[in-house]
Design an enzyme around this catalytic site. Sequence first.
Site, PDB file in Angstrom:
ATOM      1  N   GLU A 398       0.869  -1.177   0.000  1.00  0.00           N
ATOM      2  CA  GLU A 398       0.000   0.000   0.000  1.00  0.00           C
ATOM      3  C   GLU A 398       0.907   1.229   0.000  1.00  0.00           C
ATOM      4  O   GLU A 398       1.802   1.328   0.847  1.00  0.00           O
ATOM      5  CB  GLU A 398      -0.896   0.006   1.244  1.00  0.00           C
ATOM      6  CG  GLU A 398      -1.858   1.172   1.289  1.00  0.00           C
ATOM      7  CD  GLU A 398      -2.680   1.198   2.572  1.00  0.00           C
ATOM      8  OE1 GLU A 398      -3.634   1.982   2.650  1.00  0.00           O
ATOM      9  OE2 GLU A 398      -2.348   0.437   3.509  1.00  0.00           O
ATOM     10  N   ARG A 618       5.437 -13.423   9.558  1.00  0.00           N
ATOM     11  CA  ARG A 618       5.996 -12.094   9.340  1.00  0.00           C
ATOM     12  C   ARG A 618       7.237 -11.904  10.208  1.00  0.00           C
ATOM     13  O   ARG A 618       7.480 -12.643  11.150  1.00  0.00           O
ATOM     14  CB  ARG A 618       4.951 -11.023   9.657  1.00  0.00           C
ATOM     15  CG  ARG A 618       4.625 -10.880  11.127  1.00  0.00           C
ATOM     16  CD  ARG A 618       3.624  -9.758  11.337  1.00  0.00           C
ATOM     17  NE  ARG A 618       3.352  -9.558  12.756  1.00  0.00           N
ATOM     18  CZ  ARG A 618       2.538  -8.608  13.206  1.00  0.00           C
ATOM     19  NH1 ARG A 618       1.921  -7.813  12.350  1.00  0.00           N
ATOM     20  NH2 ARG A 618       2.331  -8.467  14.496  1.00  0.00           N
ATOM     21  N   LYS A 628       3.546   1.378  10.713  1.00  0.00           N
ATOM     22  CA  LYS A 628       3.772   2.649  10.007  1.00  0.00           C
ATOM     23  C   LYS A 628       3.366   3.831  10.879  1.00  0.00           C
ATOM     24  O   LYS A 628       4.029   4.863  10.892  1.00  0.00           O
ATOM     25  CB  LYS A 628       2.971   2.663   8.706  1.00  0.00           C
ATOM     26  CG  LYS A 628       3.435   1.664   7.668  1.00  0.00           C
ATOM     27  CD  LYS A 628       2.528   1.729   6.447  1.00  0.00           C
ATOM     28  CE  LYS A 628       2.876   0.652   5.438  1.00  0.00           C
ATOM     29  NZ  LYS A 628       1.953   0.643   4.297  1.00  0.00           N
TER      30      LYS A 628
END
Length: 900
Positions: A398, A618, A628
């Site tokens: 994204e 992950r 973020k």
Amino acid sequence: FTPTMSSEGNAVATPTVDLEELKTRISALAESIVLLKSSSGEVDKDAIATAVNALLDAKRTFAKNNGGVGVDGKPWEEPMTKSQKKKADKAKKAAEAAAAAAGGGGGGGDAIKPNEANASKKAAKKAEKNAKKAAIKVTAKEGGSAAATKGAPAAAAKKPTTAIPSNRPAMTKSKLRPNQISFNPNVSLSNRPVVALTTAILTNSIIDYELISDHMRSGCALGLPSGNGEVSGDLAMARFIAKQEGGVSFLGGTSDEESAMMDQWVDYASALSKFGLARRALATQRTLDSILVAGTYVIGHSLTLADVALFASLGFPSSDESLAEIAAILPSGCPTLRWLGMISDHPAVREATQLAMGVAKNDEVQLENGASMDPLLSGMSYLEGATSGCVTTRFPPEPSGYLHVGHAKAVLLNDYYARRYKGRLVVRFDDTNPSKEKDEYQTSIVEDLGKIGVKPDVITFTSDYFETIKNYALWMIENGLAYMDDTPQEQMQKERMDRQNSKHRDQLPTEALEYFTLMCSGKEDGKPWCLRAKLDMQSDNGTLRDPVLYRQNTTPHHRSGTKYKAYPTYDLACPIVDSIEGVTHALRTTEYDDRNAQFQWVQKTLGLRRVRIQTFARMNFMYTVMSKRKLAWFVETGRVTGWDDPRFPTVRGVSRRGIDIDALKRFMCSQGASRRIVNMEWSKFWAENKKEIDKRAKRFMAIDKDDHVALTVTNGGEGMEFLSTDYLPKDPSFGKRLVRIGKKVLLEKVDTEGMEVGENIVLIRWGVINLTKVEGGLEGFFVPDGDVKAAKRKISWLADVPENIPVILTEFDNLLSKEKLEEDDKFEDFINPDTQAESEVIGDVGLKTLKEHDIIQLERRGFYRVDRPYVNEGKKLMLFMIPDGKKKAMSGLVGKIAHR
């Protein structure tokens, strides 16, 4: 077309077993067993057992094809072992004795009392029941049906056929869960369910089936979706899958004639498999040539079960090697050979081969001669069903922030698989939320991919498919698969938690379309409305409780501007675009596990090509945040210099700190596709990096500007002499550099502690110095042929000459003071106050030649990356220390911050 019998009797439309030939084989097997048993040498028990099993199989086949009558003219009964016979006889005798006791003693004996009679009857019934159980166990163990009794075939023939009710209990219990396909990984390819797998692939349903490796299973089986038993046998499984998934055309059509035509070819293929390869190949060629001379497929104009079954009867020759074996048998250029080549190259056949051979997940098959793939890197696993040239992976970031090392793992895994399988990597920007997205982030992501050596084959945008996705959403509304909802967000979350339907769930499609149009118009009245999928509000998987698929957002999009006022969610857009763009394997982190069912539902519901999902854990690091939002807080509050701060876990941050691209790739791939989530220590990351940079980091020396001591070398010259030394002692190919020597030499103060007169010390790259004075200043003389190995102290040094340059060394520490944040922790409460320190050293004049990003080693200090080259006294050389994974410094020259 009805195939005719050839002169050899090996090409018939509805083939049957040649009983005479089978009789001959049975006789030969019996003779071989006698010979083996009467052998004068050591008896080969394994060979005898193999021959006995083959004899039983032949006898069983004879009876099956002879109306239940065996080769001896008697009704066939499954043979028993001695122990089984003994148990059956014992049970029979017990039943007879109990029955006699229940019927009275007879003669002049005493009459049996009523209670005793009842007990005897019960005993008789129990014995009879046990006898039946014993018989059933014998049959099950031998793999046959219930043992036939005299007259059983006739009785079976008279038994009327009735439809089996759907709620009828399973005749046998299955260990398989619904949609599990189980088979033995040690049998040949032709004995694996290759037809069933090909069928599942062609009907776009292979994703729904789980392949299980079972070393104890002799055949193959499919667990029924209802959980009510299993289907055994490759062809039976293939037929079931085709019917289950609506593969009518694959089965030949819907009419009785079409079904009969298909059945005769499948039966023919089944019968062929009993003969040797040469006979099978020639029989197939003689039968098919007249059909294939003017046609492409056996039936109709597309691949059907007939093609796959016949192909499987020839051993499923999907590799070049197996195909060449058959080509050597058939006439060159015959239509059947062309047909075989076409089927073997079919993507579904190739994928089925890979799935069948890789069921144990420890092997893969090479289909083309000489086209071998690189061995898997340690930690990596095979992609399920992947074949060379037919793999497409994707990385969908994204554009709402900078890439961090977690993203780097994802894209590097995708890139690794795409390159290994000679496929494609798609980088697709998931730009479905204009409130968070910027061109700045999009540009930075492309640049960062270049930093870590990733070159995508194509870069795409989800926004390119907005109109297509919208049309799919409208189709779902029109077909009652989605509805519009204006329930407030908090209330909607509560209803989903409570598994309570929305008040709009039963909305008419026409009404939903009106609200969808209102939402997409961007009007304020449409703001509360969103599109929700109509899945299952009672599901234990919360993501399936009517997830949101579309919502209004009037923020201008960074690419499409104000054209759209509503956007699809990732959960709707991703499965659609993945399918459209040809993605074969979607690598997702385990945090998406619950959403995988949702992903598959969207593709299946919309009739899209299905995409395989492969999950991996992950990347988490200790003392680090990856969010973020949290990283942005550090930037916005001025605690770091920007997104490329060396303390940041961003790609830009670790690159500036001194990560090597090859080391980064190797480290990420070593973590592989494991599903185990761990909090990784940064030391392991940097230790892997050190292995790589140590191979090419040129060696220089520098001495602390303040904490140093002067040494006078009485025979050291006037400072105009030089010595030549290798940049990289372990690899002379990197060249040499000149080192200034002279009478006055600078040493690190910490290295001089405890020195004594008469002691020999080694100045690295120069030689041995014998100390003649310690108090009031160090003095000594150079020993030309001194014993370097005998000296205990080996220290760095620098000739004290005007050409030396000032150098600033910068060290960094973790941003957080806590190893792992708990769910309730506020990261702001664990900020490390001391994360950066600088010190100044005097550097070798050779450091002037360094350029930005060069990586060097200051001997006995550590590895450094050039962040700013030397310009002048006002713009000094700036070096960033690169961690080496060790908990202690490589010498006594410790820095100002804990060595990490």
